[in-house]
Design an enzyme around this catalytic site. Structure first.
Site, short mmCIF file in Angstrom:
data_model
loop_
_atom_site.label_atom_id
_atom_site.label_comp_id
_atom_site.label_asym_id
_atom_site.label_seq_id
_atom_site.Cartn_x
_atom_site.Cartn_y
_atom_site.Cartn_z
N LYS A 1 0.69 -1.23 -0.04
CA LYS A 1 0.04 -0.07 -0.11
C LYS A 1 0.79 1.33 -0.01
CE LYS A 1 -3.75 -2.03 2.31
NZ LYS A 1 -4.96 -2.23 3.54
N THR B 1 -5.23 -8.08 10.15
CA THR B 1 -5.51 -6.87 9.71
C THR B 1 -5.50 -5.69 10.64
OG1 THR B 1 -6.93 -7.95 7.97
CG2 THR B 1 -7.18 -5.49 8.31
N ARG C 1 2.85 -6.76 9.00
CA ARG C 1 1.73 -5.86 9.55
C ARG C 1 2.51 -5.68 11.02
NH1 ARG C 1 -3.44 -8.11 6.96
NH2 ARG C 1 -3.49 -6.88 5.37
N ARG D 1 -1.66 -14.30 3.48
CA ARG D 1 -2.48 -14.00 4.76
C ARG D 1 -1.41 -14.08 5.97
NH1 ARG D 1 -6.87 -11.44 3.81
NH2 ARG D 1 -7.77 -11.75 5.68
N HIS E 1 -1.90 -5.73 1.48
CA HIS E 1 -3.39 -6.39 1.10
C HIS E 1 -2.83 -7.53 0.67
CE1 HIS E 1 -7.09 -7.22 -0.64
NE2 HIS E 1 -6.40 -7.61 -1.48
N ASN F 1 -1.88 -0.20 7.07
CA ASN F 1 -1.14 -1.62 7.51
C ASN F 1 -0.42 -2.37 6.53
OD1 ASN F 1 -3.20 -2.46 5.68
ND2 ASN F 1 -4.49 -3.63 7.09
N PHE G 1 -15.41 3.06 6.90
CA PHE G 1 -13.89 3.22 6.60
C PHE G 1 -13.78 3.29 5.19
CE2 PHE G 1 -15.05 -1.23 7.26
CZ PHE G 1 -14.36 -1.83 6.28
#
Length: 139
Positions: A12, A94, A105, A88, A118, A115, A60
């Site tokens: 991100k 998350t 993260r 993941r 993705h 965070n 959000f």
């Protein structure tokens, strides 16, 4: 059971800005994932609204779209055994307060919004997301 899968992972804007692309890619590759496709792009609002359509109407949603369109991201298709689940796991929870040290993260996220990464949450989501981000890719 082992399944060869592809999944979408995105570094991100905060991760790109902080120079974390190499470290994140290294973590994926060290777990046996292979980079199948990648690009640096500043995503359009239209693309992001399609990508996050299941969150439309949630409080959000708008801040997430604004954040994700605020600068370049590094989008990648990763391939490997149980790739969706593995990405993941490497990414971590998350919510930043739930992310364990040693996960991306846990080590780098500053908030649940910021965070860093993705990862597709299912094989079905991965197919849909890859088609959005890499329409030229034939899987």
């Amino acid at each position: 059971m082992i399944f060869m899968e592809v999944t979408l992972a995105i570094v991100k804007p905060d991760g790109v800005k902080r120079g974390l692309i190499g470290e994140i890619l290294k973590r994926y590759e060290n777990k046996g994932l292979r980079l199948k496709a990648a690009k640096v792009v500043t995503p359009s609002i239209e693309l992001l609204e399609k990508h996050y359509e299941e969150h439309k109407g949630k409080p959000f949603f708008k801040p997430l779209i604004e954040y994700m369109s605020s600068g370049p991201v590094f989008a990648m298709v990763l391939e490997g055994e149980n790739a969706v689940k593995l990405v993941r796991m490497i990414n971590g929870a998350t919510k930043v307060e739930d992310a364990l040290p040693g996960t991306i993260r846990g080590d780098f996220a500053s908030s649940t919004t910021y965070n860093v990464v993705h990862g597709s949450d299912s094989v079905e989501s991965a197919k849909r997301e890859i088609a959005l981000w890499f329409p030229e890719l034939i899987l």
